[in-house]
Scaffold this active site. Structure first.
Site, mmCIF file in Angstrom:
data_model
loop_
_atom_site.group_PDB
_atom_site.id
_atom_site.type_symbol
_atom_site.label_atom_id
_atom_site.label_comp_id
_atom_site.label_asym_id
_atom_site.label_seq_id
_atom_site.Cartn_x
_atom_site.Cartn_y
_atom_site.Cartn_z
ATOM 1 N N ASP A 94 0.841 -1.196 0.000
ATOM 2 C CA ASP A 94 0.000 0.000 0.000
ATOM 3 C C ASP A 94 0.876 1.246 0.000
ATOM 4 O O ASP A 94 2.034 1.203 0.416
ATOM 5 C CB ASP A 94 -0.887 0.037 1.253
ATOM 6 C CG ASP A 94 -1.879 -1.105 1.293
ATOM 7 O OD1 ASP A 94 -2.162 -1.668 0.227
ATOM 8 O OD2 ASP A 94 -2.345 -1.424 2.406
HETATM 9 N N1 URA Z 1 -1.362 -5.813 4.134
HETATM 10 C C1 URA Z 1 -1.815 -4.544 4.051
HETATM 11 O O1 URA Z 1 -2.858 -4.224 4.628
HETATM 12 N N2 URA Z 1 -1.132 -3.653 3.323
HETATM 13 C C2 URA Z 1 0.040 -3.942 2.710
HETATM 14 O O2 URA Z 1 0.651 -3.065 2.079
HETATM 15 C C3 URA Z 1 0.518 -5.253 2.805
HETATM 16 C C4 URA Z 1 -0.203 -6.181 3.528
#
Ligand code: URA
Length: 233
Positions: A102
């Protein structure tokens, strides 16, 4: 591969620019000046530009310490992407991120030109373990760990595979191990437990650990040993 394509893939110049360099006699292949862009060259050929050897390996594998605030994408019209943190040669040779973090997640991101390797690391059912450090709002409990271990069903009915949650001495922190990569997975699993994520950092992917010498935004090529370990993961 054609010599002009190889040169432009390596980021030497545009395809037309490379043809100009060739015409000017500035490129040597295995000791011979080559002026024809259509000449075929192998990856093993010794290619010199103005007498300096070029690194002609087209297979590239990198680890990047992804900082927060940067998109995991090949390109984006408006926002900075992880590719903007790398020298242009990696874009030219087709290096792509393996999976996604993310925008606000930090830590280990692998990038490779090897689509097959990327697929093997993230294809559903073949995922390798990925370990994240997480800090939440609230206190993580043994019940949270048990719910992760049992495999959770998210609010929208989405079923998650059993996952690891190892509590750390600070009560709002843990190591989470996932074997799959659903959208916002850790955030959604912890939201279901009433513990919103405040900070998330990926530490490892299969046998590959984030190099502690790298700071946010820094990267390095993988070693031969790391590539071998990832390939056989
Ligand atoms: N889980 C999440 O919520 N975000 C990420 O970037 C990776 C795993």
């Amino acid at each position: 591969m054609r010599l002009d394509k190889l040169l432009s893939n390596l980021g030497v110049a545009s395809r037309a620019g490379c043809r100009e360099l060739l015409k000017a006699g500035r490129v040597q292949v295995d000791g011979q000046t080559v002026r024809d862009g259509a000449a075929q060259v192998s990856e093993k050929a010794a290619v010199l530009l103005d007498g300096t050897a070029l690194d002609t390996r087209l297979a590239r594998h990198l680890m990047l310490f992804k900082p927060a605030g940067v998109l995991t994408a090949a390109e984006d019209g408006r926002q900075q992407t992880v590719m903007d943190l790398l020298p242009g040669v990696y874009r030219s040779c087709g290096c792509m991120p393996v999976g996604r973090l993310d925008k606000d997640t930090t830590g280990l991101l692998v990038l490779t030109t090897d689509g097959e390797l990327a697929h093997r690391l993230i294809a559903p059912g073949r995922h390798v373990d990925k370990v994240y450090f997480v800090r939440v709002e609230g206190t993580l409990t043994a019940e949270d760990a048990a719910a992760f271990a049992a495999g959770m069903t998210l609010g929208d009915g989405l079923r998650c595979m059993p996952a690891g949650l190892e509590r750390l001495p600070e009560p709002d922190t843990a190591l989470v191990t996932l074997r799959e990569g659903k959208y916002h997975q850790i955030k959604r699993m912890l939201a279901c437990r009433g513990k919103p994520v405040r900070y998330l950092k990926r530490l490892s992917m299969g046998p590959l650990r984030l190099d502690e010498d790298l700071g946010p935004g820094e990267w390095r090529e993988l070693t031969a040993g790391e590539i071998q370990a990832l390939t056989s993961a």
